[in-house]
Every structure is written in C-alpha cells, then in structure tokens.
Write a protein that holds these residues in place. Structure first.
Motif, PDB file in Angstrom:
ATOM      1  N   GLU A   1      -2.833   4.126  -3.145  1.00  0.00           N
ATOM      2  CA  GLU A   1      -3.032   3.005  -4.054  1.00  0.00           C
ATOM      3  C   GLU A   1      -2.466   1.753  -3.406  1.00  0.00           C
ATOM      4  N   SER A   2      -2.909   0.603  -3.895  1.00  0.00           N
ATOM      5  CA  SER A   2      -2.352  -0.658  -3.424  1.00  0.00           C
ATOM      6  C   SER A   2      -2.231  -1.605  -4.606  1.00  0.00           C
ATOM      7  N   LYS A   3      -1.248  -2.457  -4.548  1.00  0.00           N
ATOM      8  CA  LYS A   3      -1.064  -3.426  -5.618  1.00  0.00           C
ATOM      9  C   LYS A   3      -0.389  -4.670  -5.048  1.00  0.00           C
TER      10      LYS A   3
ATOM     11  N   GLU B   1       0.836  -1.198   0.000  1.00  0.00           N
ATOM     12  CA  GLU B   1       0.000   0.000   0.000  1.00  0.00           C
ATOM     13  C   GLU B   1       0.871   1.249   0.000  1.00  0.00           C
TER      14      GLU B   1
END
Length: 337
Positions: free
Chosen positions: A301-303, A85
C-alpha cells in the motif's frame, strides 16, 4: 504550528517552581533581617540589592525554563507532502498440530516450541502479511492474510492438538489448502510457505503438492522438528490425569522426523530451503532475516502523509540565550569608590 508531543506541554507548570522558590527566599531573608534589626530601622538602611533586577532575573529563568519544556514538545511547521510505500511478502505458516507434535524431544514439546518460534518471528517482520493454516488429518485456514499481527497472535494462542479433530498428518493437503485459501491473488511471486512439522506424512502426496506450489510461484521453507533416528513416544493424559503414552493396536507409537520428505518438498520449489532443526534450537527470527527479508517484495500500500520540519532547536537556542543574559544581570548596586 504542529506539536508532535502534546503531553509535554503539561509540564509547563515546572516554570512556576522558580517563582515559588523566589517568594520563599524573600520571606526567609525578611525574617532573618527582622531577627537582627528593628522594624522601624529597616526602611532607613541603605540596601545593596536592586529588587527590580532580582525580579528580572527571575523572569528570565522562568521564561527559559518554559522554552525548554516547549521545545521538548517538538514544535514543527512548514509541512511537506511525502508518499510512503509499504512493501512486503505474503507468508503462510503451515503448522502441524497432529498428536505427534506432543512429543517432548523438544521442550516442552514440538508444538509449543513451534508456536514460540512463530511468535519470535512476528517481532522481526517488516510489513509482510501473514496467514495461518493448521493441519493434522485435514487442514484448516485459521487466520487469513493480514497485517494485524495482534489478531494473528490471538489465533495462534488458541492452537493446540484439538484444533483439528481428524487424526493423521496430511502434509500435502495442508500445502494445497494454503495455495487455495491462504494466498489471495494469482501473482506468481512474493509468496512463501513456512512449513513446520515432524514430517510423518500419511499418503497425501506432499512432494506433488510442493511441485504445484512451485508452479504457482510459491516457495516452501520447511522446518523439520523431532528426533530423526530413535524417535520419541507421544505422551497423553488419561481421564485420571495420569500421563501415559499413545498406543496403536496395543503398541506404543514412536514419532520420528521424516526429513527426507521435507527436503524433497523444499527442493521442489524455486529457492526452497529445508532446515533440519531436529531436537536443536529453532530461531525463525533468524530464518526471516536470512531467507525472507532480503527477497524481492511487492508494494502492499502507499499513502501520502505530511512531514513537518522540526523547529525545537530555535526554542532551545532562545532558552540558552536568556540564561546567558540572566548570568550577566547583577542584582547588586555598584559601590562608588
């Protein structure tokens, strides 16, 4: 298998060096023997060296060197998914570009010192989005909120006192511009305005603008630049390149820091802060670390990424083991007593 540093594999050619040294040494030994012994007698002499063992020692060195180079390429396997995150705040720089910012009570002048300070602060940012509003007699959004610090720097470099054609200093309008165009949602937190100015406002109701910012959950950190007491004349360059000073109605203009207004603006927002730099040092990197980085941040954002388990230790251990074996392999024949 995953190779993290593929470029290191290009150094595998180093493993060939021991082979070249071995061939060169063998040639030198042979030449040395030929200087003392006739060629017909060479085959009849009982040699104390076992050639096959010498080759094995060479192979062990070559293989261990190759393993060391390969380990430096950071081999890894067994990937595991992990969610990362990114958190940060939204920071809108509101920068005064009026002609009073040309005053040289801060070297080389107020505006350039402010730009240097902003660039220094960018180096300290950790996932925060930044935007840039400049103002004089009007305000313009020069860079929208972005995580692209390179683009922000490019826009900042282009800023000068000609970025706004209308003269004056409308601080209140600049804050309202930041509220309307600088921030991109209605969430009432995680937002800061970093106002950098000498504070000489021209009836734009800056304190009321600060109160409006507070109602929207925006904090104002105001940085006051310039001499607060005597003030400083504003240098201008005429058509002939001669340096003069700005005049209004035949009298030279002296620019003074209006710290009182900036202090009122900062105090009007929850958690706001006024920093009276005046003619001293300005360190926005420190401002970020002390006043912004520790504040609550929102998820940007998160990935999900794959994290591999690095296994270079295995290859280092194998290389060391081979070198130890090489030390115990003797190339000389045992002499029977």
């Amino acid at each position: 298998m995953h190779i993290d540093n593929v470029k290191m594999l290009s150094f595998l050619w180093l493993a060939v060096l021991p082979v070249l040294f071995y061939l060169w040494a063998r040639y030198r030994r042979k030449r040395a023997l030929q200087l003392f012994i006739e060629a017909d007698l060479l085959g009849r002499i009982g040699m104390t060296v076992i050639p096959s063992r010498r080759v094995w020692k060479l192979l062990l060195v070559v293989l261990s060197l190759a393993l060391i180079v390969f380990s430096l390429s950071r081999p890894a396997w067994n990937p595991k998914p992990q969610t990362v995150e990114r958190r940060g705040r939204d920071i809108v720089f509101v920068l005064d570009v009026s002609k009073s910012m040309l005053a040289e009570d801060l070297a080389p002048n107020r505006l350039r010192r402010a730009k240097f300070a902003i660039e220094d602060m960018l180096k300290s940012l950790k996932g925060d989005r930044v935007a840039l509003v400049v103002f004089a007699g009007s305000a313009v959004l020069k860079c929208p909120l972005t995580l692209d610090y390179g683009f922000f720097r490019l826009m900042l470099e282009r800023i000068d006192v000609n970025s706004i054609s209308r003269g004056g200093t409308m601080i209140g309008d600049a804050v309202r511009k930041a509220l309307e165009d600088g921030f991109d949602d209605q969430e009432k937190k995680y937002k800061d305005i970093l106002l950098i100015t000498d504070g000489e406002d021209h009836d734009s109701f800056p304190v009321q603008a600060a109160q409006e910012a507070s109602q929207r959950g925006v904090r104002i950190i105001a940085i006051g630049l310039g001499d607060e007491n005597q003030g400083k004349r504003i240098p201008v360059t005429d058509k002939d390149g001669q340096k003069t000073f700005l005049k209004y109605k035949g009298r030279e203009v002296w620019s003074r820091l209006d710290a009182a207004t900036l202090r009122k603006m900062a105090n009007a927002t929850d958690g706001g802060k006024y920093l009276n730099v005046a003619t001293g040092n300005i360190d926005l990197g420190m401002v970020y670390r002390k006043l912004i980085s520790g504040e609550e941040k929102r998820k940007m954002e998160s990935k999900t990424i794959k994290l591999y388990e690095e296994k270079f230790q295995i290859f280092i251990a194998l290389a060391i083991a081979l070198l130890i074996i090489e030390m115990f392999v003797t190339e000389r024949k045992r002499v029977k007593e």
